[in-house]
Motif scaffolding. Structure first.
Motif: not given
Length: 406
Positions: A91-100, A151-155, A164-175
């Protein structure tokens, strides 16, 4: 007979296949000499040959930005997908990935095969990212931050409802679709589309992958991955993994058809989104994966093999899609063609038949209304049998000579 058998059965796919092989060879020669760019394009090819080919058709500056964007999101996805990583680490890696992505030295070992190579040598991607224009960097950082947070939200969250399905797909692909739209706009080549349209493009691709990859995901070790929403599968079985058992084949196929019908709800928005693109290279890069998706769903529909192994479009047909997709008229023609096949597979006894047919007919109407070239596109294109025999003989001779070479 494998690929030779496919060639004999589908001779009109020979020329597109040969052209695609040539394009792939030329693309390899265009890889930049700098180590980090060489790594990026090699990884792009190793992770997804089809996406690699469409991305490399883009103008140079935009091509580099989309290549890096794709690899950053694939790396983020690799962290999410690795079920061996403890939640408190992941979870911390996913949340901080934009800084990595700004860190030349950051890497994190996870994933397998090409994905492990990507993660072990992620500093090459960061180096390439830092050479992009600021306008591209800002888009990639923003989308990566939003996607990582989603992604962290759905771990530890089950996909219970269709919402839920729509929201998850939005995060991982819609974005990802939204990010591409913003990159195209940042390049000055396209207007910025309303968020709902590129989101639909991403959702359609993601839902196709989730449907096609059922068996791979459910058999994942050490822990299975479950992306099909309970609201759909619970109508047919008690547990999602029950779909893979042969005694549940009838219910499994009905559930599969329900999932495909849900995915088809995004097609018309996808077509609207594609129709707004002005640059021919950008249109091709976006349209080809969408056509491949509707082709894959057509193959999966009413097909119990989804629960036995991988269901994929044959190489020759993929090459034909790549070769024939040039204009928006081609896109309408391809969607009409696959929708026609899909319509012919609908069993009126299927619980979702009425809803499925309604969606297919709506897609076909949209294609008819906006294209005057459908009949022309769908005419068969036969290649003389002698040409097929020639290619088979050449292939056999080359194989023989290779085997004899010391």
């Amino acid at each position: 007979m494998g690929i030779i058998g496919d060639i004999v059965r589908h001779p009109n796919e020979i020329c597109p296949l040969m052209k695609l092989l040539l394009i792939a060879k030329l693309a390899e020669k265009q890889i930049l000499s700098k180590p980090h760019w060489s790594f990026c394009y090699l990884m792009l090819r190793n992770i997804s040959r089809s996406f690699s080919l469409v991305i490399q058709q883009l103008p140079l500056e935009l091509r580099d930005a989309v290549c890096v964007f794709y690899l950053v999101l694939r790396a983020l996805d690799t962290v999410e997908d690795d079920t061996s990583i403890a939640t408190e680490v992941k979870v911390p890696i996913l949340i901080a990935f934009h800084r990595h992505i700004y860190d030349h030295e950051w890497h994190f070992s996870c994933g397998t095969n090409a994905y492990k190579d990507l993660m072990d040598h992620f500093h090459h991607v960061s180096t390439a990212f830092l050479e992009l224009g600021k306008n591209y960097q800002e888009v990639i950082e923003d989308i990566t931050m939003r996607m990582g947070g989603g992604m962290a939200k759905f771990i530890n969250k089950e996909i219970e409802t269709i919402d839920d399905y729509e929201e998850y797909c939005h995060y991982v692909a819609g974005l990802a679709g939204l990010g591409l739209s913003k990159l195209f706009h940042a390049s000055g080549k396209e207007d910025l589309a309303p968020d709902s349209l590129p989101n639909a493009v991403g959702l359609f691709l993601q839902k196709t992958n989730i449907i096609r990859d059922y068996l791979e995901d459910i058999n994942e070790v050490p822990k299975c991955r479950m992306f099909w929403p309970r609201q759909i599968w619970s109508k047919y079985v008690n547990k999602l993994e029950d779909l893979k058992f042969e005694e549940n084949s009838v219910k499994a196929v009905q559930c599969l058809n329900d999932m495909i019908t849900n995915a088809l709800s995004h097609v018309e928005d996808c077509l609207v989104c594609l129709s707004t693109l002005r640059d021919p290279a950008i249109l091709r890069s976006c349209a080809i994966p969408q056509i491949m998706a509707v082709g894959t769903l057509t193959m999966c529909y009413n097909n119990a093999e989804v629960f036995r192994g991988a269901v994929k479009m044959r190489r020759g047909l993929s090459a034909k899609v790549f070769d024939q997709t040039r204009t928006m008229e081609d896109v309408y023609g391809a969607f009409f063609h696959f929708s026609s096949i899909l319509k012919s597979k609908v069993d009126n006894n299927d619980p979702n038949a009425t809803n499925t047919l309604k969606r297919i007919e709506s897609i076909m109407k949209t294609c008819r209304d906006y294209s005057g070239t459908l009949s022309k596109r769908n005419k068969p294109n036969y290649i003389p049998t002698l040409i097929i025999i020639f290619f088979i003989v050449v292939a056999i001779l080359l194989a023989y000579l290779s085997a004899k070479r010391p």
